[in-house]
Write an enzyme that holds these catalytic residues in place. Sequence first.
Site, PDB file in Angstrom:
ATOM      1  N   SER A 170       0.793  -1.231   0.000  1.00 50.48           N
ATOM      2  CA  SER A 170       0.000   0.000   0.000  1.00 50.48           C
ATOM      3  C   SER A 170       0.825   1.280   0.000  1.00 50.48           C
ATOM      4  O   SER A 170       0.326   2.326  -0.386  1.00 50.48           O
ATOM      5  CB  SER A 170      -0.946  -0.006   1.196  1.00 50.48           C
ATOM      6  OG  SER A 170      -0.233  -0.245   2.381  1.00 50.48           O
ATOM      7  N   HIS A 198      -5.460  -4.070  -1.672  1.00 46.26           N
ATOM      8  CA  HIS A 198      -5.338  -3.032  -2.708  1.00 46.26           C
ATOM      9  C   HIS A 198      -5.336  -3.606  -4.131  1.00 46.26           C
ATOM     10  O   HIS A 198      -5.179  -2.868  -5.099  1.00 46.26           O
ATOM     11  CB  HIS A 198      -4.071  -2.200  -2.501  1.00 46.26           C
ATOM     12  CG  HIS A 198      -4.202  -1.194  -1.404  1.00 46.26           C
ATOM     13  ND1 HIS A 198      -4.821   0.029  -1.590  1.00 46.26           N
ATOM     14  CD2 HIS A 198      -3.839  -1.229  -0.107  1.00 46.26           C
ATOM     15  CE1 HIS A 198      -4.808   0.706  -0.445  1.00 46.26           C
ATOM     16  NE2 HIS A 198      -4.211  -0.038   0.468  1.00 46.26           N
ATOM     17  N   LYS A 229     -12.389  -1.086   0.547  1.00 47.32           N
ATOM     18  CA  LYS A 229     -11.653  -0.221  -0.387  1.00 47.32           C
ATOM     19  C   LYS A 229     -12.400  -0.185  -1.728  1.00 47.32           C
ATOM     20  O   LYS A 229     -13.431   0.470  -1.814  1.00 47.32           O
ATOM     21  CB  LYS A 229     -10.208  -0.693  -0.499  1.00 47.32           C
ATOM     22  CG  LYS A 229      -9.461  -0.449   0.811  1.00 47.32           C
ATOM     23  CD  LYS A 229      -7.980  -0.687   0.726  1.00 47.32           C
ATOM     24  CE  LYS A 229      -7.291  -0.208   1.990  1.00 47.32           C
ATOM     25  NZ  LYS A 229      -6.803  -1.312   2.846  1.00 47.32           N
TER      26      LYS A 229
HETATM   27  C1  LIG Z   1      -6.725  -1.601   4.278  1.00 47.47           C
HETATM   28  C2  LIG Z   1      -6.001  -2.865   4.492  1.00 47.47           C
HETATM   29  C3  LIG Z   1      -6.457  -3.806   5.427  1.00 47.47           C
HETATM   30  C4  LIG Z   1      -7.589  -3.532   6.373  1.00 47.47           C
HETATM   31  O1  LIG Z   1      -8.837  -3.618   5.766  1.00 47.47           O
HETATM   32  P1  LIG Z   1     -10.136  -3.147   6.581  1.00 47.47           P
HETATM   33  O2  LIG Z   1     -11.255  -3.755   5.805  1.00 47.47           O
HETATM   34  O3  LIG Z   1     -10.133  -1.665   6.594  1.00 47.47           O
HETATM   35  O4  LIG Z   1     -10.042  -3.741   7.956  1.00 47.47           O
HETATM   36  C5  LIG Z   1      -5.773  -5.008   5.518  1.00 47.47           C
HETATM   37  N1  LIG Z   1      -4.702  -5.272   4.740  1.00 47.47           N
HETATM   38  C6  LIG Z   1      -4.227  -4.380   3.848  1.00 47.47           C
HETATM   39  C7  LIG Z   1      -3.041  -4.728   3.003  1.00 47.47           C
HETATM   40  C8  LIG Z   1      -4.857  -3.143   3.701  1.00 47.47           C
HETATM   41  O5  LIG Z   1      -4.377  -2.267   2.815  1.00 47.47           O
END
Ligand SMILES: *Cc1c(COP(=O)(O)O)cnc(C)c1O
Length: 377
Positions: A170, A198, A229
């Site tokens: 990320s 992502h 996301k």
């Molecule tokens: C955003 C993210 C998460 C967390 O996801 P949520 O649904 O907000 O708990 C986990 N792993 C990665 C790699 C992320 O970018």
Amino acid sequence: MLPIVDSPQGAYLKIKGNKYLNLCSNNYLGLASDSALKKAAIQAIKKYGVGTSSVRALIGTNTLHVTLEKQLARFKHAEDALVLTGGYLANMAVIQTFLDKEDVILSDELNHASIIDAIRLSGVQNKFIFKHANVKSLYEQEKQIVDLLQKPKSNKEKRKCLLVTDGVFSMDGDIAPLPDLVKFVKKINAMLMVDDAHGEGVLGSHGRGVVDYYKLHNQIDFEVGTLSKAFGVLGGFITGTKENIEFMRKNARQFLFTNGLSIPDTAALSAAVNELSRSQKRLIKLWKNARYLQAKLKQHGFDTGTTQTPITPIMIGDEKLTQDIAMKLRTYKIIISAIVFPMVPKGKARLRIMPSSLHEKKDIDIFISALIKIIKH
Ligand SMILES: *Cc1c(COP(=O)(O)O)cnc(C)c1O
């Protein structure tokens, strides 16, 4: 100071009555305020209300949850799927359910905080943290790992081994070398888990994610995803074999001891999967915007690091300078993220630009010209 948003999430958003160009959300496909999702949520509320009033394992599983899990399994070309209330929890669930403290974990040094926390929670003592996306560094430790795996646990059981990696990283936007990781885990007889937070909605055909991008279906033991996301709502999920997912339904504490998604969340997510399956229009626009943004930045001499995805870092280095640029962009009514220590190592501070399918070329031009003005001053 925490910005308080008073509008839907979109290419622009409103904070304290001012309109800002938004280049920092994870709303890759604009689904967070999509009309199909809103309509599905409203209809579901009319039919079922809002809450589920119990953990899923007792009486809190609505027919909408079952539908969503079937849709996600089909979408990912996997046997089964389990939906939880966050990607964070989904990572916890896999690692804690399948490993105990005498097992072995191999983890990329740049893995997401939720994976690091999940490893801590599982109590696994044998941890091999390998260099970022560096398969060679894994082979260098192979003998040590294999020697350990040959020693049985104190209960005489065979020691399990799990390799875990983000699909897309990320902070840099680079993609994990999954084909080589698959080869490595096969060689040492370990399991493989990918956190594709992502990658979903972004990589592969119809946004099916990093596993689809590499055509490695059914070669990854656990594909973890977020529904918070690109999917535009909230939640996390795990896809894998029927056997493993069923085992999680019976044993994962993150499923058994906390409520599932609410009615509107679940219905909206079903609509999100339908939208992704139906059309690639949003996906194509997202990539078009990402390519345009990255080409423009390079043309003006900015260093976008190792990105292979729409996540667009602009490497600055100095922490204070990075924060200053982000703050000055606010005066141009543009919001982007300044990524500084401890999110990245000291001296590797960067701006992070997140284009979406909702942006237009002119929005990106507005950002680039503001950035150049600020840098030149
Ligand atoms: C955003 C993210 C998460 C967390 O996801 P949520 O649904 O907000 O708990 C986990 N792993 C990665 C790699 C992320 O970018």
